[in-house]
Design a protein around this motif. Structure first.
Motif, PDB file in Angstrom:
ATOM      1  N   LYS A  11       0.835  -1.209   0.000  1.00 51.08           N
ATOM      2  CA  LYS A  11       0.000   0.000   0.000  1.00 51.08           C
ATOM      3  C   LYS A  11       0.874   1.265   0.000  1.00 51.08           C
ATOM      4  CE  LYS A  11      -3.511   2.317   2.786  1.00 51.08           C
ATOM      5  NZ  LYS A  11      -4.268   2.275   4.040  1.00 51.08           N
ATOM      6  N   THR A  12       1.927   1.273   0.819  1.00 47.30           N
ATOM      7  CA  THR A  12       2.825   2.421   0.891  1.00 47.30           C
ATOM      8  C   THR A  12       3.541   2.629  -0.435  1.00 47.30           C
ATOM      9  OG1 THR A  12       3.126   2.217   3.271  1.00 47.30           O
ATOM     10  CG2 THR A  12       4.859   3.360   2.068  1.00 47.30           C
ATOM     11  N   THR A  13       4.030   1.546  -1.033  1.00 47.21           N
ATOM     12  CA  THR A  13       4.724   1.642  -2.322  1.00 47.21           C
ATOM     13  C   THR A  13       3.808   2.254  -3.371  1.00 47.21           C
ATOM     14  OG1 THR A  13       6.081  -0.276  -1.779  1.00 47.21           O
ATOM     15  CG2 THR A  13       5.934   0.313  -4.092  1.00 47.21           C
ATOM     16  N   LYS A  14       2.571   1.808  -3.402  1.00 50.38           N
ATOM     17  CA  LYS A  14       1.608   2.293  -4.398  1.00 50.38           C
ATOM     18  C   LYS A  14       1.199   3.746  -4.133  1.00 50.38           C
ATOM     19  CE  LYS A  14      -2.802   1.114  -6.505  1.00 50.38           C
ATOM     20  NZ  LYS A  14      -3.946   0.196  -6.499  1.00 50.38           N
ATOM     21  N   GLU A  15       0.854   4.052  -2.881  1.00 56.93           N
ATOM     22  CA  GLU A  15       0.364   5.399  -2.544  1.00 56.93           C
ATOM     23  C   GLU A  15       1.438   6.472  -2.723  1.00 56.93           C
ATOM     24  OE1 GLU A  15      -1.406   5.617   1.317  1.00 56.93           O
ATOM     25  OE2 GLU A  15      -3.036   4.267   0.772  1.00 56.93           O
ATOM     26  N   LEU A  16       2.668   6.150  -2.352  1.00 56.96           N
ATOM     27  CA  LEU A  16       3.730   7.158  -2.423  1.00 56.96           C
ATOM     28  C   LEU A  16       4.460   7.143  -3.757  1.00 56.96           C
ATOM     29  CD1 LEU A  16       5.264   6.872   1.164  1.00 56.96           C
ATOM     30  CD2 LEU A  16       3.462   8.383   0.345  1.00 56.96           C
ATOM     31  N   GLY A  17       4.225   6.110  -4.570  1.00 50.55           N
ATOM     32  CA  GLY A  17       4.889   6.025  -5.860  1.00 50.55           C
ATOM     33  C   GLY A  17       6.391   5.862  -5.731  1.00 50.55           C
ATOM     34  N   ILE A  18       6.804   5.043  -4.776  1.00 51.04           N
ATOM     35  CA  ILE A  18       8.222   4.821  -4.545  1.00 51.04           C
ATOM     36  C   ILE A  18       8.564   3.369  -4.845  1.00 51.04           C
ATOM     37  CG2 ILE A  18       8.455   6.675  -2.851  1.00 51.04           C
ATOM     38  CD1 ILE A  18       8.184   4.652  -0.625  1.00 51.04           C
ATOM     39  N   THR A  19       9.857   3.074  -4.878  1.00 51.10           N
ATOM     40  CA  THR A  19      10.306   1.717  -5.165  1.00 51.10           C
ATOM     41  C   THR A  19      10.187   0.851  -3.903  1.00 51.10           C
ATOM     42  OG1 THR A  19      12.597   2.109  -4.529  1.00 51.10           O
ATOM     43  CG2 THR A  19      11.986   2.625  -6.816  1.00 51.10           C
ATOM     44  N   PRO A  20      10.164  -0.466  -4.076  1.00 51.87           N
ATOM     45  CA  PRO A  20      10.145  -1.339  -2.897  1.00 51.87           C
ATOM     46  C   PRO A  20      11.360  -1.128  -1.982  1.00 51.87           C
ATOM     47  CG  PRO A  20       9.484  -2.593  -4.819  1.00 51.87           C
ATOM     48  CD  PRO A  20       9.933  -1.240  -5.310  1.00 51.87           C
ATOM     49  N   LYS A  21      12.512  -0.812  -2.542  1.00 50.96           N
ATOM     50  CA  LYS A  21      13.698  -0.546  -1.718  1.00 50.96           C
ATOM     51  C   LYS A  21      13.487   0.680  -0.835  1.00 50.96           C
ATOM     52  CE  LYS A  21      17.267  -2.706  -4.507  1.00 50.96           C
ATOM     53  NZ  LYS A  21      18.521  -2.542  -5.226  1.00 50.96           N
ATOM     54  N   GLU A  22      12.851   1.700  -1.386  1.00 46.88           N
ATOM     55  CA  GLU A  22      12.571   2.904  -0.591  1.00 46.88           C
ATOM     56  C   GLU A  22      11.526   2.606   0.477  1.00 46.88           C
ATOM     57  OE1 GLU A  22      13.560   6.257  -3.994  1.00 46.88           O
ATOM     58  OE2 GLU A  22      11.561   5.384  -3.914  1.00 46.88           O
ATOM     59  N   THR A  23      10.558   1.740   0.156  1.00 47.44           N
ATOM     60  CA  THR A  23       9.548   1.348   1.131  1.00 47.44           C
ATOM     61  C   THR A  23      10.190   0.612   2.302  1.00 47.44           C
ATOM     62  OG1 THR A  23       7.871   1.180  -0.598  1.00 47.44           O
ATOM     63  CG2 THR A  23       7.413   0.045   1.461  1.00 47.44           C
ATOM     64  N   VAL A  24      11.154  -0.240   2.004  1.00 45.20           N
ATOM     65  CA  VAL A  24      11.846  -0.986   3.062  1.00 45.20           C
ATOM     66  C   VAL A  24      12.591  -0.026   3.983  1.00 45.20           C
ATOM     67  CG1 VAL A  24      13.727  -2.622   3.479  1.00 45.20           C
ATOM     68  CG2 VAL A  24      11.993  -3.131   1.771  1.00 45.20           C
ATOM     69  N   LYS A  25      13.101   1.053   3.448  1.00 45.62           N
ATOM     70  CA  LYS A  25      13.799   2.040   4.283  1.00 45.62           C
ATOM     71  C   LYS A  25      12.831   2.682   5.270  1.00 45.62           C
ATOM     72  CE  LYS A  25      17.277   2.870   0.774  1.00 45.62           C
ATOM     73  NZ  LYS A  25      17.800   3.747  -0.238  1.00 45.62           N
ATOM     74  N   ILE A  26      11.618   2.975   4.816  1.00 44.75           N
ATOM     75  CA  ILE A  26      10.604   3.551   5.706  1.00 44.75           C
ATOM     76  C   ILE A  26      10.186   2.512   6.742  1.00 44.75           C
ATOM     77  CG2 ILE A  26       8.253   4.473   5.829  1.00 44.75           C
ATOM     78  CD1 ILE A  26       8.723   5.633   3.008  1.00 44.75           C
ATOM     79  N   LEU A  27       9.933   1.293   6.291  1.00 44.54           N
ATOM     80  CA  LEU A  27       9.500   0.218   7.172  1.00 44.54           C
ATOM     81  C   LEU A  27      10.561  -0.077   8.237  1.00 44.54           C
ATOM     82  CD1 LEU A  27       7.888  -3.098   6.103  1.00 44.54           C
ATOM     83  CD2 LEU A  27       9.810  -3.125   7.615  1.00 44.54           C
ATOM     84  N   GLY A  28      11.790  -0.229   7.829  1.00 41.51           N
ATOM     85  CA  GLY A  28      12.867  -0.544   8.771  1.00 41.51           C
ATOM     86  C   GLY A  28      13.098   0.551   9.791  1.00 41.51           C
ATOM     87  N   THR A  29      13.029   1.773   9.337  1.00 37.62           N
ATOM     88  CA  THR A  29      13.217   2.895  10.269  1.00 37.62           C
ATOM     89  C   THR A  29      12.081   2.954  11.268  1.00 37.62           C
ATOM     90  OG1 THR A  29      14.392   4.117   8.534  1.00 37.62           O
ATOM     91  CG2 THR A  29      13.596   5.377  10.428  1.00 37.62           C
ATOM     92  N   ALA A  30      10.848   2.763  10.786  1.00 41.58           N
ATOM     93  CA  ALA A  30       9.691   2.798  11.687  1.00 41.58           C
ATOM     94  C   ALA A  30       9.789   1.695  12.733  1.00 41.58           C
ATOM     95  CB  ALA A  30       8.399   2.674  10.884  1.00 41.58           C
ATOM     96  N   HIS A  31      10.097   0.485  12.298  1.00 38.24           N
ATOM     97  CA  HIS A  31      10.184  -0.620  13.261  1.00 38.24           C
ATOM     98  C   HIS A  31      11.359  -0.440  14.214  1.00 38.24           C
ATOM     99  CE1 HIS A  31       7.189  -3.787  12.804  1.00 38.24           C
ATOM    100  NE2 HIS A  31       6.962  -3.216  11.652  1.00 38.24           N
ATOM    101  N   GLY A  32      12.441   0.149  13.730  1.00 38.10           N
ATOM    102  CA  GLY A  32      13.578   0.386  14.604  1.00 38.10           C
ATOM    103  C   GLY A  32      13.290   1.407  15.683  1.00 38.10           C
ATOM    104  N   VAL A  33      12.474   2.390  15.364  1.00 37.21           N
ATOM    105  CA  VAL A  33      12.181   3.457  16.312  1.00 37.21           C
ATOM    106  C   VAL A  33      11.051   3.072  17.262  1.00 37.21           C
ATOM    107  CG1 VAL A  33      11.307   5.817  16.499  1.00 37.21           C
ATOM    108  CG2 VAL A  33      13.055   5.285  14.836  1.00 37.21           C
ATOM    109  N   CYS A  34      10.012   2.425  16.748  1.00 38.29           N
ATOM    110  CA  CYS A  34       8.841   2.176  17.606  1.00 38.29           C
ATOM    111  C   CYS A  34       8.950   0.891  18.409  1.00 38.29           C
ATOM    112  CB  CYS A  34       7.556   2.204  16.799  1.00 38.29           C
ATOM    113  SG  CYS A  34       7.362   0.891  15.600  1.00 38.29           S
ATOM    114  N   ARG A  35       9.998   0.131  18.312  1.00 37.71           N
ATOM    115  CA  ARG A  35      10.149  -1.096  19.112  1.00 37.71           C
ATOM    116  C   ARG A  35      10.943  -0.823  20.333  1.00 37.71           C
ATOM    117  NH1 ARG A  35       6.091  -3.025  17.636  1.00 37.71           N
ATOM    118  NH2 ARG A  35       5.883  -3.880  15.626  1.00 37.71           N
TER     119      ARG A  35
END
Length: 129
Positions: free
Chosen positions: A105-129
């Protein structure tokens, strides 16, 4: 490689023993033995086990998340802070298959690559855990 194999086996065994000794809540106390006081398998999980409210990027967590993204991933500069936090919150709350669905959903909505999506996902999980 063959010289390191016994050390690896020892490390994995120690890790397995350490993990099995932990309780379900992630505490470092020894696992309780089976007794009449243990909850039955059919009992519902307690609501305190998964507080969805606690997994939000607010305050210092929000600032840390945005600083990490802005410092390390310049290719995401075109995305506003509010949109990054919105998707970061969604990643913090998602688990299992919902995490993969949120990534798509993030990849589609933001029009970014899967690699860029992983950067958002990894940062979010790293901060909120």
């Amino acid at each position: 490689m063959h010289k390191r194999l016994p050390l690896l086996a020892l490390f994995l065994a120690a890790t397995a023993l350490g993990t099995s000794a932990c309780g379900a809540s992630g505490s470092t106390e020894a696992a309780p033995s089976t007794s009449a006081a243990a909850p039955s398998p059919s009992s519902p999980p307690s609501p305190a086990a998964a507080p969805a409210e606690a997994r939000k990027l607010t305050g210092l967590l929000r600032a840390s998340y945005l600083r990490t993204i802005r410092t390390n991933y310049s290719e995401l500069d075109g995305i506003s802070d509010d949109v990054l936090v919105e998707h970061g919150n969604a990643f913090c709350a998602a688990h299992g298959e919902a995490l993969a669905d949120q990534a798509k959903k993030t990849t589609k909505e933001l029009g970014i690559t899967p690699k860029e999506t992983v950067k958002i996902l990894g940062t979010a999980h790293g901060v909120c855990r």
